[in-house]
Motif scaffolding. Sequence first.
Motif, mmCIF file in Angstrom:
data_model
loop_
_atom_site.group_PDB
_atom_site.id
_atom_site.type_symbol
_atom_site.label_atom_id
_atom_site.label_comp_id
_atom_site.label_asym_id
_atom_site.label_seq_id
_atom_site.Cartn_x
_atom_site.Cartn_y
_atom_site.Cartn_z
ATOM 1 N N TYR A 1 8.164 -1.187 -5.392
ATOM 2 C CA TYR A 1 6.852 -1.835 -5.512
ATOM 3 C C TYR A 1 6.924 -2.971 -6.518
ATOM 4 N N TRP B 1 2.662 4.813 4.937
ATOM 5 C CA TRP B 1 2.936 5.724 3.830
ATOM 6 C C TRP B 1 3.841 6.864 4.301
ATOM 7 N N ASP C 1 4.566 12.069 -1.537
ATOM 8 C CA ASP C 1 4.526 12.106 -0.076
ATOM 9 C C ASP C 1 3.099 12.113 0.464
ATOM 10 N N VAL C 2 2.964 11.559 1.671
ATOM 11 C CA VAL C 2 1.669 11.441 2.334
ATOM 12 C C VAL C 2 0.968 12.802 2.377
ATOM 13 N N ARG D 1 8.089 9.100 3.387
ATOM 14 C CA ARG D 1 8.184 10.529 3.058
ATOM 15 C C ARG D 1 9.604 10.830 2.562
ATOM 16 N N TYR E 1 0.826 -1.203 0.000
ATOM 17 C CA TYR E 1 0.000 0.000 0.000
ATOM 18 C C TYR E 1 0.861 1.255 0.000
ATOM 19 N N ALA E 2 1.817 1.295 0.936
ATOM 20 C CA ALA E 2 2.656 2.485 1.085
ATOM 21 C C ALA E 2 3.492 2.740 -0.162
ATOM 22 N N LYS F 1 1.167 4.010 -2.967
ATOM 23 C CA LYS F 1 0.759 5.407 -2.766
ATOM 24 C C LYS F 1 1.923 6.364 -3.001
ATOM 25 N N GLN F 2 3.114 6.021 -2.494
ATOM 26 C CA GLN F 2 4.281 6.882 -2.694
ATOM 27 C C GLN F 2 4.638 6.940 -4.175
ATOM 28 N N LYS G 1 -2.238 2.446 7.700
ATOM 29 C CA LYS G 1 -1.924 2.786 6.304
ATOM 30 C C LYS G 1 -1.233 4.147 6.224
ATOM 31 N N TYR G 2 -1.766 5.108 6.937
ATOM 32 C CA TYR G 2 -1.197 6.456 6.923
ATOM 33 C C TYR G 2 0.243 6.432 7.421
#
Length: 85
Positions: free
Chosen positions: A76, A61, A41-42, A65, A31-32, A35-36, A57-58
């Motif tokens: 990934y 991620w 960045d988050v 950063r 997931y992280a 998303k990245q 999850k937050y």
Amino acid sequence: MSDLQHAFEQAAEDIKRLGTRPDNDTLLKLYALFKQGSDGDVQGPQPGFFDFVGTAKYEAWAQLRGVDRNEAQRRYIALVEQLLA
């Protein structure tokens, strides 16, 4: 579209064919990294204290950063390939 971007999108499709569900730590890494690799960045506020899944999850991620999008995409892709092997 770059070769890396194409491979990243293909990996996102390929992971759906995984025979068994990965453990929670691996799911958070996927997931992280996704998303990245796609959003950078988050962003946004951290979920509330009782939103355990959202908070996990937050935080996963947020740990990425500063990692370049291309590097996150490469990580990934490598993780997906490892899981599919």
